[in-house]
Design an enzyme around this catalytic site. Structure first.
Site, PDB file in Angstrom:
ATOM      1  N   GLY A  31      -7.505  -7.834  -7.989  1.00 13.24           N
ATOM      2  CA  GLY A  31      -6.751  -8.757  -8.837  1.00 13.24           C
ATOM      3  C   GLY A  31      -5.706  -8.073  -9.691  1.00 13.24           C
ATOM      4  O   GLY A  31      -5.341  -6.927  -9.457  1.00 13.24           O
ATOM      5  N   LEU A  33      -2.577  -8.966  -9.764  1.00 16.07           N
ATOM      6  CA  LEU A  33      -1.658  -8.705  -8.648  1.00 16.07           C
ATOM      7  C   LEU A  33      -0.262  -8.327  -9.133  1.00 16.07           C
ATOM      8  O   LEU A  33       0.236  -8.872 -10.115  1.00 16.07           O
ATOM      9  CB  LEU A  33      -1.564  -9.957  -7.765  1.00 16.07           C
ATOM     10  CG  LEU A  33      -2.885 -10.474  -7.187  1.00 16.07           C
ATOM     11  CD1 LEU A  33      -2.628 -11.695  -6.315  1.00 16.07           C
ATOM     12  CD2 LEU A  33      -3.618  -9.395  -6.396  1.00 16.07           C
ATOM     13  N   HIS A  34       0.350  -7.399  -8.412  1.00 20.09           N
ATOM     14  CA  HIS A  34       1.737  -7.008  -8.679  1.00 20.09           C
ATOM     15  C   HIS A  34       2.499  -7.042  -7.359  1.00 20.09           C
ATOM     16  O   HIS A  34       1.950  -7.435  -6.318  1.00 20.09           O
ATOM     17  CB  HIS A  34       1.787  -5.645  -9.363  1.00 20.09           C
ATOM     18  CG  HIS A  34       0.996  -4.577  -8.656  1.00 20.09           C
ATOM     19  ND1 HIS A  34       1.345  -4.094  -7.420  1.00 20.09           N
ATOM     20  CD2 HIS A  34      -0.146  -3.934  -8.992  1.00 20.09           C
ATOM     21  CE1 HIS A  34       0.474  -3.182  -7.037  1.00 20.09           C
ATOM     22  NE2 HIS A  34      -0.462  -3.074  -7.970  1.00 20.09           N
ATOM     23  N   GLY A  36       3.287  -4.822  -5.326  1.00 22.80           N
ATOM     24  CA  GLY A  36       2.656  -4.073  -4.232  1.00 22.80           C
ATOM     25  C   GLY A  36       1.689  -4.970  -3.459  1.00 22.80           C
ATOM     26  O   GLY A  36       1.712  -5.023  -2.218  1.00 22.80           O
ATOM     27  N   HIS A  37       0.850  -5.719  -4.190  1.00 27.89           N
ATOM     28  CA  HIS A  37      -0.081  -6.649  -3.531  1.00 27.89           C
ATOM     29  C   HIS A  37       0.704  -7.742  -2.802  1.00 27.89           C
ATOM     30  O   HIS A  37       0.344  -8.141  -1.691  1.00 27.89           O
ATOM     31  CB  HIS A  37      -0.996  -7.328  -4.564  1.00 27.89           C
ATOM     32  CG  HIS A  37      -1.889  -6.393  -5.297  1.00 27.89           C
ATOM     33  ND1 HIS A  37      -1.762  -6.160  -6.648  1.00 27.89           N
ATOM     34  CD2 HIS A  37      -2.931  -5.628  -4.887  1.00 27.89           C
ATOM     35  CE1 HIS A  37      -2.699  -5.306  -7.040  1.00 27.89           C
ATOM     36  NE2 HIS A  37      -3.413  -4.969  -5.990  1.00 27.89           N
ATOM     37  N   GLN A 153      -8.231   6.288   0.046  1.00 30.30           N
ATOM     38  CA  GLN A 153      -8.991   5.062   0.325  1.00 30.30           C
ATOM     39  C   GLN A 153      -8.659   4.540   1.729  1.00 30.30           C
ATOM     40  O   GLN A 153      -9.546   4.179   2.503  1.00 30.30           O
ATOM     41  CB  GLN A 153      -8.639   4.016  -0.732  1.00 30.30           C
ATOM     42  CG  GLN A 153      -9.109   2.605  -0.410  1.00 30.30           C
ATOM     43  CD  GLN A 153      -8.878   1.648  -1.564  1.00 30.30           C
ATOM     44  OE1 GLN A 153      -9.619   1.667  -2.511  1.00 30.30           O
ATOM     45  NE2 GLN A 153      -7.882   0.788  -1.474  1.00 30.30           N
ATOM     46  N   SER A 185       1.009  -0.224  -9.921  1.00 27.79           N
ATOM     47  CA  SER A 185      -0.450  -0.161 -10.031  1.00 27.79           C
ATOM     48  C   SER A 185      -0.874  -1.129 -11.128  1.00 27.79           C
ATOM     49  O   SER A 185      -0.163  -1.266 -12.138  1.00 27.79           O
ATOM     50  CB  SER A 185      -0.857   1.264 -10.435  1.00 27.79           C
ATOM     51  OG  SER A 185      -2.178   1.274 -10.928  1.00 27.79           O
ATOM     52  N   ARG A 187      -3.106  -0.566 -13.136  1.00 24.78           N
ATOM     53  CA  ARG A 187      -3.404   0.264 -14.311  1.00 24.78           C
ATOM     54  C   ARG A 187      -2.149   0.627 -15.108  1.00 24.78           C
ATOM     55  O   ARG A 187      -2.264   1.096 -16.233  1.00 24.78           O
ATOM     56  CB  ARG A 187      -4.152   1.533 -13.904  1.00 24.78           C
ATOM     57  CG  ARG A 187      -5.590   1.247 -13.472  1.00 24.78           C
ATOM     58  CD  ARG A 187      -6.407   2.524 -13.319  1.00 24.78           C
ATOM     59  NE  ARG A 187      -7.825   2.242 -13.184  1.00 24.78           N
ATOM     60  CZ  ARG A 187      -8.480   2.165 -12.026  1.00 24.78           C
ATOM     61  NH1 ARG A 187      -7.842   2.354 -10.894  1.00 24.78           N
ATOM     62  NH2 ARG A 187      -9.773   1.897 -12.004  1.00 24.78           N
TER      63      ARG A 187
HETATM   64  O1  PAF Z   1      -7.705  -0.952  -3.719  1.00 27.86           O
HETATM   65  C1  PAF Z   1      -8.430  -1.775  -4.313  1.00 27.86           C
HETATM   66  O2  PAF Z   1      -7.963  -2.664  -5.007  1.00 27.86           O
HETATM   67  C2  PAF Z   1      -9.943  -1.685  -4.170  1.00 27.86           C
HETATM   68  O3  PAF Z   1     -10.362  -0.370  -4.098  1.00 27.86           O
HETATM   69  C3  PAF Z   1     -10.488  -2.508  -2.978  1.00 27.86           C
HETATM   70  C4  PAF Z   1     -10.004  -1.970  -1.649  1.00 27.86           C
HETATM   71  C5  PAF Z   1     -10.102  -3.960  -3.132  1.00 27.86           C
HETATM   72  C6  PAF Z   1     -12.031  -2.417  -2.976  1.00 27.86           C
HETATM   73  O4  PAF Z   1     -12.568  -2.903  -4.160  1.00 27.86           O
END
Ligand code: PAF
Length: 283
Positions: A31, A33-34, A36-37, A153, A185, A187
């Site tokens: 969540g 969201l920016h 990038g998402h 990741q 990000s 963050r």
């Molecule tokens: O990249 C993320 O936002 C998280 O690590 C993910 C892949 C949704 C898993 O919680």
């Protein structure tokens, strides 16, 4: 757009959609969201005919002294962004739905979870792998989209999907940056104005290391010294790691090649920021 909070309801919907021959595109997120998402969602919208987004701040990927409690959340705004990006279903479970009493299974992608962020965040990638595997079993996607900003990741999820024969295509998408270069990000919301300014050293390091590589520099010692100089010029930044490694194995190298991943993690105040680039890739 429908919001689903129950695992069995989501699974029933996914099963029916697949039976009808739909291609499910899935974007898992925590969540806040920016852009990038949004880029992942738009790609999912283009490539699948059903688009599912998950919004779930996954407690098991946060360490004890990390930012689980203060992780930024804005479900209303996320739902608006999702609607704008053409999402069909949002899967938004409670933590107790995902991890009921007695939950005790964990996925460990042994080698890929150790270096880089794995050193400072023990257990983090087990939490990521476990929740992503669980989300794949719930949403049953054909295609799943992840940003390359979280490079380790992405590498680890690809490995898990191959090792466990999970029937999903994992698609890595380019890092989306602010106009001044800062990698987007959730963050970034924590950064004070001065920290935000200092944080630009990360993308500056990425840019300058790429230029040095393109101009023919292959010594990792030289590249590392250059990157260190850029970051150390900013007194507010504290280096967690600054590594040159193979883009697939994440093992350290002594000489740079097109397959070299340059990845760094830096703290600006209490905010941990990451960035990376693969030297041989066009950006
Ligand atoms: O990249 C993320 O936002 C998280 O690590 C993910 C892949 C949704 C898993 O919680």
């Amino acid at each position: 757009m429908k919001i689903i909070t129950s695992i069995t309801e989501m699974q029933t919907i996914a099963q029916n959609l697949k039976r009808e021959g739909n291609t499910i595109a899935f974007v898992p997120t925590m969540g806040f969201l920016h852009e990038g998402h949004a880029s992942l969602l738009r790609e999912g919208r283009n490539r699948g005919n059903i688009l599912i987004l998950s919004l779930f701040v996954n407690p098991i990927q946060f360490g004890q002294n990390e930012d689980l409690d203060r992780y930024p959340r804005d479900a209303e705004r996320d739902c608006r962004t999702a609607a704008e990006c053409g999402v069909d279903f949002i899967f938004m479970p409670e933590a107790t739905e995902m991890y009921p009493q007695g939950f005790q299974t964990s996925i460990n992608v042994r080698e890929l979870s150790k270096p880089l962020c794995g050193t400072a965040r023990p257990g983090h990638f087990d939490g990521v792998a476990t929740v992503v595997a669980k989300l794949f079993n719930i949403v049953m996607p054909d295609l799943a989209f992840f940003g390359r900003k979280d490079y380790q990741q992405l590498a680890l999820i690809r490995r898990m999907v191959a090792d466990l024969s999970i029937p999903v295509s994992v698609i890595g998408m380019p890092i989306i940056r602010e106009s001044d270069g800062l990698a987007m990000s959730s963050r970034n919301a924590y950064l004070s104005p001065v920290e935000r300014k200092s944080a630009l050293a990360l993308s500056r390091a990425i840019h300058d290391i790429r230029s040095l590589y393109v101009s023919g520099e292959r010594s990792i010692e030289t590249l590392r010294r250059k990157a260190l100089t850029i970051i150390l010029q900013e007194p507010l930044l504290q280096i967690d790691y600054l590594e040159f490694c193979n883009e697939h194995s994440l093992q350290p190298l002594t000489e740079a090649t097109d397959d070299t991943l340059f990845a760094l993690a830096v703290k600006a105040g209490t905010t941990r920021l990451i960035d990376n680039t693969v030297l041989g890739e066009k950006v």
